[in-house]
Design an enzyme around this catalytic site. Sequence first.
Site, PDB file in Angstrom:
ATOM      1  N   ARG A  32     -15.378   1.883   2.895  1.00  0.00           N
ATOM      2  CA  ARG A  32     -14.454   0.800   2.536  1.00  0.00           C
ATOM      3  C   ARG A  32     -13.442   1.268   1.492  1.00  0.00           C
ATOM      4  O   ARG A  32     -13.203   0.611   0.496  1.00  0.00           O
ATOM      5  CB  ARG A  32     -15.234  -0.398   2.010  1.00  0.00           C
ATOM      6  N   CYS A  33     -12.833   2.403   1.751  1.00  0.00           N
ATOM      7  CA  CYS A  33     -11.918   3.044   0.805  1.00  0.00           C
ATOM      8  C   CYS A  33     -10.542   3.160   1.458  1.00  0.00           C
ATOM      9  O   CYS A  33     -10.434   3.198   2.684  1.00  0.00           O
ATOM     10  CB  CYS A  33     -12.476   4.432   0.460  1.00  0.00           C
ATOM     11  N   GLY A  34      -9.522   3.244   0.650  1.00  0.00           N
ATOM     12  CA  GLY A  34      -8.184   3.458   1.173  1.00  0.00           C
ATOM     13  C   GLY A  34      -8.042   4.771   1.929  1.00  0.00           C
ATOM     14  O   GLY A  34      -7.121   4.926   2.734  1.00  0.00           O
ATOM     15  N   TYR A  35      -8.963   5.698   1.681  1.00  0.00           N
ATOM     16  CA  TYR A  35      -8.917   7.007   2.357  1.00  0.00           C
ATOM     17  C   TYR A  35      -9.891   7.094   3.539  1.00  0.00           C
ATOM     18  O   TYR A  35     -10.035   8.158   4.141  1.00  0.00           O
ATOM     19  CB  TYR A  35      -9.236   8.130   1.365  1.00  0.00           C
ATOM     20  N   THR A  36     -10.537   5.996   3.888  1.00  0.00           N
ATOM     21  CA  THR A  36     -11.540   6.015   4.955  1.00  0.00           C
ATOM     22  C   THR A  36     -10.979   6.551   6.269  1.00  0.00           C
ATOM     23  O   THR A  36     -11.699   7.196   7.030  1.00  0.00           O
ATOM     24  CB  THR A  36     -12.158   4.618   5.144  1.00  0.00           C
TER      25      THR A  36
END
Length: 153
Positions: free
Chosen positions: A29-33
């Site tokens: 659940r990360c902006g970099y997922t």
Amino acid sequence: MSVKNTKGEDIPLSDYKDKVLLIVNVASRCGYTSQYQDLQMLHERYHDEGLVILGFPSDDFNQELDTIEEVVEFCSVNYGVEFPLFDFIHVKGGDNQHPLYQWLTSHSGRDVKWNFEKFLVSRDGSLKEHFESSTNPQSTEVINQVEQLLLDK
């Protein structure tokens, strides 16, 4: 040193001797997922030449799913991940930091600040590079270094 796979089994890191490793702390659940997709493409392109991507889910930044089973399903369904994923570990410095990440951060001289930081390890087991989260796995910088290490036999 060993790590636990997603089934809780101990996997000695020596199993990856003579391989080029890209070790990544991952989160669902990360902006970099979306880098999962880029890591999978890197895996498909270079796995047969000796690159192994090792994904280590970590909730150190409060952006991971609740169970390893959810992580495995998420990665499979959304990104077709085929490279090895492992059980949850702590990557940030401190008493709970996993020994692998103690080694990586001590050799890079830099702490893990966020998800999807990448550590590139040569076939002889030496740390060659630490890429920030914002460095895409498909970037020229990463690919050039991976290709160079794959040539070094």
